[in-house]
Design an enzyme around this catalytic site. Structure first.
Site, PDB file in Angstrom:
ATOM      1  N   SER A  69      45.483  39.597  39.466  1.00 50.89           N
ATOM      2  CA  SER A  69      45.707  39.810  38.039  1.00 50.89           C
ATOM      3  C   SER A  69      47.138  39.411  37.658  1.00 50.89           C
ATOM      4  O   SER A  69      47.545  38.282  37.891  1.00 50.89           O
ATOM      5  CB  SER A  69      45.395  41.260  37.674  1.00 50.89           C
ATOM      6  OG  SER A  69      45.249  41.414  36.283  1.00 50.89           O
ATOM      7  N   ASP A 215      38.417  39.850  36.755  1.00 49.87           N
ATOM      8  CA  ASP A 215      39.690  40.357  37.272  1.00 49.87           C
ATOM      9  C   ASP A 215      39.569  40.819  38.728  1.00 49.87           C
ATOM     10  O   ASP A 215      38.671  41.574  39.090  1.00 49.87           O
ATOM     11  CB  ASP A 215      40.156  41.521  36.393  1.00 49.87           C
ATOM     12  CG  ASP A 215      41.591  41.892  36.644  1.00 49.87           C
ATOM     13  OD1 ASP A 215      41.895  42.392  37.744  1.00 49.87           O
ATOM     14  OD2 ASP A 215      42.418  41.677  35.740  1.00 49.87           O
TER      15      ASP A 215
END
Length: 750
Positions: A69, A215
């Site tokens: 991320s 993610d």
């Protein structure tokens, strides 16, 4: 098929440098291989930069970067060869809120899209078709996030192995179909970083190598295991995942969902921390009071990263290298010059219903030889502004002939091509006047290769509307014809000079139009055509007795000419641009056994400018009906209501000729820059002046005052469902003894 064949041939000619058989740690000689593992945590990722800055100060070389991320974002920048100073400048200069604002600005849209967005601001964009109702796979399609990543990294070549970067790099994402960890090691660096940052349910999943990726924090928010698997001897792991909320903070469904997600993420992080040995270092900066989207606290996060690294200075001491050895490492791992973008060929992978020429025209260039990254971003935003594409992306391929080819991919919205949107209008003066309307629009897009569409509207409430329009470009996307059928019922409340109601004045009208036009640009349209209006006016009983009839039927037809120039970035709270609308109609009128020729002309000018938090807006309006016969004006224009002679009720004064001007000042109080909606709050004042001439429906107040001054103070909110205003207006008491009103307005632009 030819386009697909070209792309396959291109991929087949890629240089064999794609493969990278050795582990990145196999190249490290004479010392342990050191991996930097950077976890996910949104705006808390500024701490990663603080850690990197302090590691460099301690002469600690990094042989491998693994990130999830925001860790992939910061780690990818460092692995690309950027210095801590360069990374900090990027993080500070980026407008992070733009990454969560997928749609382009209003002044980047074609004219039709601007008008449709203004009329139906509740832009849910529900896909409606034979298969029922379909929804997007995320609140955001990820187009703006892709642009944000490109601004940070610059244009990057594709199909290279990430071990070929100045520092070998891995980004971690999650396979949405099975929640498996996916380690991205080659291909597009920009796509890998974006995939690792694609919040599930918020950003559309990234499709890479046949997988739907979201993610990486869902599967592995602190990928120590990845670094160990690649042969890292020593790991520096930076853990910045969010703290758990207390009972008082669990006050909404969103907060509860975030808490459940934090449980899962934390469990995964604890498993990764258990893999660390005594030779490794775990850094957990004190960033718990920084929320995921609080990018304004970047400096605080950087400081926290520096401090936690200093606190672990003893553990990090034997990671350091002698100065000459470290400088040799740094020289080989620092990118000293950003290569220029040289593209030799452009291939359009058009997966939409539109013609290639339409998309290339939006792109704005055909000769890619001198293309720079800014022009590329602007061209992609222009294509995306059509509002029928889900994503516009590109890949760069290097061939054996030392040429670079850009494959530009345009994907049609997967939940289209028909979209349903809504509006809710309300204006209430807390007395006896309330206007309410609930409306919906349905747009069936891309009926032809040039972008033909069918647009229909239905609105119920104080005023009612039913319309259907077929818009069909001819020869090119600039020239078009359209035909429209509209049925509208509007209400005007007739009051005397004391503010007492004389009854309701209804106008029912059916309009049929045939128009040909030319879109001069996204900002200007010139059109002309023929209109046919059939309708009737119904007078209140008191005026019906005075005029000798209670219903006036009419038929009006003739040519019209219309010009629009619109560069406002927002219809209700514009910060830049101007808008000009000019229209003239030459009509033959038939009513009450009379025939006459009339001319209707109107123009409106709106201009806006912002300086820091101060917004200035001006609006000027002129409308006039002239006829060569009869004392009855078939066209009635009105003034009254908020920002239209504030202090009087909505549409209080009406007649065949209107002149009006206003100046508005607004001060921006607050703006949510990092949410899914950009919803600023304003405080403002207005100064207005106007007049109505030949008011034959209100003879007792006709021409009492040639010009009227008015003004207001108000609060405004650019909400997700349309503009909201709460204000107090005061006007000269020319038509009423007490010309003041309190207004609540929702969904309407002025």
């Amino acid at each position: 098929m030819l386009r697909i064949a070209l792309i396959l041939m291109l991929v087949a000619t890629i240089s064999p440098i794609v493969a990278e058989p050795l582990s990145p740690c196999d190249k490290v000689e004479g010392r342990p291989c050191i991996a930097l593992v950077l976890g996910g945590g949104g705006a808390r990722g500024g701490a990663h930069l603080g850690v990197i800055r302090e590691l460099e100060a301690r002469q600690i070389p990094i042989d491998l970067v693994v990130g999830t991320s925001i860790g992939a974002f910061v780690g990818g920048l460092y692995a690309s060869g950027k210095s801590p100073d360069e990374i900090e400048a990027i993080l500070r200069d980026l407008n992070w809120g733009e990454g969560f604002r997928d749609r382009v600005y209003r002044d980047e849209m074609p004219m039709r899209r601007k008008q449709q967005r203004d009329d139906f601001p509740i832009h849910l964009e529900l896909g409606v078709g034979p298969d029922g109702v379909k929804l997007p796979r995320g609140v955001l399609a990820g187009q703006a996030m892709a642009d944000l990543v490109e601004q940070a990294f610059g244009v990057q070549s594709d199909l290279i192995h990430f071990d070929r970067m100045p520092i070998p790099f891995r980004a971690v994402a999650t396979d949405l179909t099975n929640r498996d960890e996916v380690v991205l090691e080659k291909g597009s660096l920009l796509a890998a970083v974006q995939a690792s940052m694609s919040l599930p349910g918020v950003l559309r999943p990234m499709k890479l190598d046949g997988k739907l990726l979201v993610d990486g924090g869902v599967a592995n928010n602190l990928p120590v295991s990845v670094a160990k698997a690649l042969g890292a001897d020593r790991v520096i792991a930076v853990d910045i995942d969010g703290p758990l909320k207390n009972a008082e903070q669990l006050d909404s469904a969103f907060a509860i969902t975030e808490q459940l997600t934090s449980f899962l993420v934390r469990q995964g992080v604890l498993r990764q921390l258990s893999l660390l040995s005594e030779q490794d270092v775990h850094l957990r900066p004190d960033v718990e009071d920084i929320s995921t989207l609080d990018f304004a606290s970047l400096g605080q996060a950087i400081t926290a990263g520096i401090r936690v690294t200093q606190l672990h200075g003893q553990e990090l001491q034997d990671f350091s290298q002698e100065l000459h050895s470290y400088q040799r490492w740094q020289t080989g791992h620092r990118l000293t010059q950003v290569p220029d973008l040289h593209i030799n060929r452009l291939i359009l992978d058009n997966q939409s219903l539109l013609n290639d020429e339409v998309l290339l025209e939006r792109l704005g260039y055909r000769d890619v030889q001198g293309l720079d990254s800014k022009q590329l971003r602007e061209g992609i935003r222009s294509m995306y502004g059509l509002d029928t594409l889900e994503r516009v992306s590109y890949q760069l391929y290097h061939t054996d002939e030392n040429e670079t080819t850009m494959v530009l991919k345009a994907e049609e919205k997967s939940w289209g091509p028909g979209y349903l949107n809504f509006r809710f209008w309300l204006e209430d003066d807390f007395r006896s006047n309330r206007h309410v309307q609930l409306g919906a629009s349905y747009t069936l897009t891309n009926l032809s290769k040039l972008g033909a569409e069918w647009h229909s509207e239905l609105a119920l409430g104080t005023d009612k509307l039913l319309s259907s329009e077929l818009y069909w470009p001819l020869f090119s996307s600039q020239t078009f014809v359209s035909t429209k059928l509209l049925r509208e019922t509007s209400l005007l409340v007739v009051e005397d000079s004391r503010g007492l109601s004389l009854g309701d004045f209804y106008n029912e009208e059916t309009l049929l139009s045939l128009v040909a036009g030319w879109n001069l640009s996204d900002h200007a349209t010139l059109s002309g055509g023929w209109i046919d209006k059939k309708g009737s006016y119904r007078l209140p009983s008191g005026l019906a007795d005075e005029f000798g009839f209670n219903r006036l039927h009419y038929n009006r037809q003739g040519p019209q000419l219309r010009f629009i120039w619109d560069r406002l970035d927002n219809s209700a709270f514009p910060t830049r641009g101007f808008k000009i609308v000019a229209q003239q109609q030459w009509l033959n009128d038939s009513f009450a056994n009379q025939h006459s020729d009339s001319i209707n002309q109107s123009w409106e000018l709106v201009a806006a400018r912002q300086w820091q938090a101060h917004l200035f807006k001006t609006r000027w309006r002129f409308e006039e009906y002239r006829s060569n016969g009869g004392d009855i004006a078939l066209e009635q224009y009105s003034l009254g209501g908020l920002f239209n002679l504030s202090g009087y009720p909505k549409n209080y004064l009406f007649g065949p000729k209107i002149q009006f001007g206003s100046l508005i000042y607004m001060h921006k109080l607050h703006e949510d820059k990092f949410g899914f909606f950009n919803s600023p709050l304003y405080l403002g004042v207005s100064l207005e002046r106007g007049r109505v001439e030949d008011n034959w429906l209100q003879p007792d107040i006709n021409n009492l005052a040639p010009w009227i001054w008015a003004g207001s103070i108000f609060a405004g909110w650019d909400s997700p469902i349309g503009p909201v205003f709460l204000g107090y207006g005061q006007a000269e008491a020319a038509y009423q003894d007490k010309a003041y009103q309190v207004y609540l307005s929702l969904g309407q632009s002025y």
